[in-house]
Motif scaffolding. Sequence first.
Motif, PDB file in Angstrom:
ATOM      1  N   GLU A  54       0.814  -1.211   0.000  1.00  0.00           N
ATOM      2  CA  GLU A  54       0.000   0.000   0.000  1.00  0.00           C
ATOM      3  C   GLU A  54       0.854   1.270   0.000  1.00  0.00           C
ATOM      4  OE1 GLU A  54      -2.468  -3.274   1.754  1.00  0.00           O
ATOM      5  OE2 GLU A  54      -0.431  -2.515   2.071  1.00  0.00           O
ATOM      6  N   LEU A  55       1.895   1.301   0.833  1.00  0.00           N
ATOM      7  CA  LEU A  55       2.721   2.505   0.894  1.00  0.00           C
ATOM      8  C   LEU A  55       3.483   2.731  -0.397  1.00  0.00           C
ATOM      9  CD1 LEU A  55       4.107   2.535   4.551  1.00  0.00           C
ATOM     10  CD2 LEU A  55       2.272   3.910   3.562  1.00  0.00           C
ATOM     11  N   GLU A  56       3.939   1.657  -1.025  1.00  0.00           N
ATOM     12  CA  GLU A  56       4.629   1.793  -2.310  1.00  0.00           C
ATOM     13  C   GLU A  56       3.679   2.378  -3.357  1.00  0.00           C
ATOM     14  OE1 GLU A  56       4.751  -0.744  -0.341  1.00  0.00           O
ATOM     15  OE2 GLU A  56       6.841  -1.371  -0.058  1.00  0.00           O
ATOM     16  N   ARG A  57       2.423   1.897  -3.362  1.00  0.00           N
ATOM     17  CA  ARG A  57       1.436   2.436  -4.304  1.00  0.00           C
ATOM     18  C   ARG A  57       1.165   3.911  -4.017  1.00  0.00           C
ATOM     19  NH1 ARG A  57      -0.838  -2.783  -3.842  1.00  0.00           N
ATOM     20  NH2 ARG A  57      -2.306  -2.235  -2.189  1.00  0.00           N
ATOM     21  N   ALA A  58       1.046   4.226  -2.735  1.00  0.00           N
ATOM     22  CA  ALA A  58       0.762   5.613  -2.361  1.00  0.00           C
ATOM     23  C   ALA A  58       1.897   6.540  -2.786  1.00  0.00           C
ATOM     24  CB  ALA A  58       0.527   5.708  -0.854  1.00  0.00           C
ATOM     25  N   ARG A  59       3.151   6.127  -2.519  1.00  0.00           N
ATOM     26  CA  ARG A  59       4.302   6.965  -2.900  1.00  0.00           C
ATOM     27  C   ARG A  59       4.363   7.159  -4.412  1.00  0.00           C
ATOM     28  NH1 ARG A  59       6.920   3.676   1.197  1.00  0.00           N
ATOM     29  NH2 ARG A  59       7.264   4.940   3.070  1.00  0.00           N
ATOM     30  N   LEU A  60       4.129   6.078  -5.148  1.00  0.00           N
ATOM     31  CA  LEU A  60       4.158   6.168  -6.608  1.00  0.00           C
ATOM     32  C   LEU A  60       3.077   7.121  -7.099  1.00  0.00           C
ATOM     33  CD1 LEU A  60       5.102   5.216  -9.397  1.00  0.00           C
ATOM     34  CD2 LEU A  60       3.509   3.293  -9.188  1.00  0.00           C
ATOM     35  N   ALA A  61       1.874   7.000  -6.548  1.00  0.00           N
ATOM     36  CA  ALA A  61       0.772   7.858  -6.965  1.00  0.00           C
ATOM     37  C   ALA A  61       1.079   9.319  -6.662  1.00  0.00           C
ATOM     38  CB  ALA A  61      -0.517   7.430  -6.265  1.00  0.00           C
ATOM     39  N   VAL A  62       1.645   9.596  -5.498  1.00  0.00           N
ATOM     40  CA  VAL A  62       1.991  10.968  -5.126  1.00  0.00           C
ATOM     41  C   VAL A  62       3.055  11.514  -6.074  1.00  0.00           C
ATOM     42  CG1 VAL A  62       3.113  12.372  -3.357  1.00  0.00           C
ATOM     43  CG2 VAL A  62       1.290  10.774  -2.711  1.00  0.00           C
ATOM     44  N   LEU A  92       0.929  12.982   0.903  1.00  0.00           N
ATOM     45  CA  LEU A  92       0.863  14.291   0.241  1.00  0.00           C
ATOM     46  C   LEU A  92       1.205  15.405   1.224  1.00  0.00           C
ATOM     47  CD1 LEU A  92      -2.259  14.335  -2.123  1.00  0.00           C
ATOM     48  CD2 LEU A  92       0.098  14.890  -2.735  1.00  0.00           C
ATOM     49  N   GLY A  93       0.660  15.303   2.439  1.00  0.00           N
ATOM     50  CA  GLY A  93       0.933  16.324   3.442  1.00  0.00           C
ATOM     51  C   GLY A  93       2.384  16.355   3.864  1.00  0.00           C
ATOM     52  N   LYS A  94       2.987  15.184   4.050  1.00  0.00           N
ATOM     53  CA  LYS A  94       4.377  15.123   4.500  1.00  0.00           C
ATOM     54  C   LYS A  94       5.349  15.566   3.410  1.00  0.00           C
ATOM     55  CE  LYS A  94       3.880  11.579   8.064  1.00  0.00           C
ATOM     56  NZ  LYS A  94       4.302  10.233   8.555  1.00  0.00           N
ATOM     57  N   SER A  95       4.985  15.343   2.163  1.00  0.00           N
ATOM     58  CA  SER A  95       5.886  15.685   1.063  1.00  0.00           C
ATOM     59  C   SER A  95       5.740  17.123   0.603  1.00  0.00           C
ATOM     60  CB  SER A  95       5.628  14.756  -0.129  1.00  0.00           C
ATOM     61  OG  SER A  95       4.345  15.006  -0.691  1.00  0.00           O
ATOM     62  N   GLY A  96       4.710  17.789   1.107  1.00  0.00           N
ATOM     63  CA  GLY A  96       4.452  19.148   0.644  1.00  0.00           C
ATOM     64  C   GLY A  96       3.707  19.192  -0.668  1.00  0.00           C
ATOM     65  N   GLY A  97       3.314  18.027  -1.164  1.00  0.00           N
ATOM     66  CA  GLY A  97       2.631  17.971  -2.451  1.00  0.00           C
ATOM     67  C   GLY A  97       1.201  18.454  -2.419  1.00  0.00           C
ATOM     68  N   ARG A  98       0.653  18.628  -1.211  1.00  0.00           N
ATOM     69  CA  ARG A  98      -0.743  19.064  -1.107  1.00  0.00           C
ATOM     70  C   ARG A  98      -0.952  20.428  -1.752  1.00  0.00           C
ATOM     71  NH1 ARG A  98      -4.926  19.451  -1.933  1.00  0.00           N
ATOM     72  NH2 ARG A  98      -6.828  19.317  -0.730  1.00  0.00           N
ATOM     73  N   ASP A  99       0.081  21.252  -1.800  1.00  0.00           N
ATOM     74  CA  ASP A  99      -0.026  22.578  -2.411  1.00  0.00           C
ATOM     75  C   ASP A  99      -0.028  22.496  -3.933  1.00  0.00           C
ATOM     76  OD1 ASP A  99       0.010  23.724   0.121  1.00  0.00           O
ATOM     77  OD2 ASP A  99       2.202  23.897   0.126  1.00  0.00           O
ATOM     78  N   ARG A 100       0.424  21.369  -4.472  1.00  0.00           N
ATOM     79  CA  ARG A 100       0.554  21.259  -5.930  1.00  0.00           C
ATOM     80  C   ARG A 100      -0.441  20.294  -6.553  1.00  0.00           C
ATOM     81  NH1 ARG A 100       6.209  19.071  -6.703  1.00  0.00           N
ATOM     82  NH2 ARG A 100       6.034  18.413  -4.536  1.00  0.00           N
ATOM     83  N   VAL A 101      -1.113  19.510  -5.720  1.00  0.00           N
ATOM     84  CA  VAL A 101      -1.983  18.454  -6.240  1.00  0.00           C
ATOM     85  C   VAL A 101      -3.414  18.659  -5.770  1.00  0.00           C
ATOM     86  CG1 VAL A 101      -2.463  15.975  -6.170  1.00  0.00           C
ATOM     87  CG2 VAL A 101      -0.105  16.778  -6.355  1.00  0.00           C
ATOM     88  N   GLU A 102      -4.348  18.564  -6.686  1.00  0.00           N
ATOM     89  CA  GLU A 102      -5.762  18.588  -6.324  1.00  0.00           C
ATOM     90  C   GLU A 102      -6.166  17.175  -5.893  1.00  0.00           C
ATOM     91  OE1 GLU A 102     -10.155  19.374  -8.332  1.00  0.00           O
ATOM     92  OE2 GLU A 102      -8.333  19.920  -9.421  1.00  0.00           O
TER      93      GLU A 102
END
Length: 241
Positions: A54-62, A92-102
């Motif tokens: 699951e975490l591998e899928r989540a990281r890839l998706a992010v 997304l929150g930990k990577s800072g991607g929340r600001d760039r991803v809908e």
Amino acid sequence: MVGIGPGAPEDLSGRALEALRQAEVIVGYRPYIRLLEGVLSPEQEVIGSGMRQELERARLAVDLACSGRRVAVVSSGDAGVYGMAGPVLELLGKSGGRDRVEFQVVPGITAASAAAALLGAPLMHDFAVISLSDLLTPWEVILQRIEAAAKGDFVIVFYNPRSKKRVNQIGEAREVILKYRRPDTPVGIVTSVGRPGQMLVISDLNGFLSQEINMHSLVVVGNSRSYVRDGFLITPRGYRL
């Protein structure tokens, strides 16, 4: 995050279908992706992986989403109920991607809802959903939750009741519930809901362990007022009929 329902194509919502069609990349557990045969387009990139990844899928998706791709991460049932919405949103929150991803969760029919519909009306009053998998939650914590739900007279829906390596938990759960409920309390078992090989059995708290129960089963334990009539499991809401 797209919840694809319990498995049958007719249980895939129109909103989920549209989200899948708009996605450039589909990410998910391989058996769930196989449920989407005939729905996905050959032009879409499909990335499947195995159990406990699951975490591998989540990281890839992010990573894909942060690079500008339109990504659909699929979960059976609802993506926000024991699904992928949580780990993806946390990453997304930990990577800072929340600001760039809908980010959006497209809800789906849960296995509990689908199983309840087959059984009749077991969830008409307050209920609790508890997973018996102790891979991510200590068994002692799960037992505390079962005790609380049983003492509170909730209808209880058990996800992941038994696997090849995990065979005793459903029996221990039964012993806890028997402290608060009669042995003739109705119990419904639905296996492979909405998928080929679907099976449905209505038993009781005294004897349900003799039935086939596996990792594809859901076990629904009635409350003190639940009963069986005409082959249906019913939990009354309290209407004056």
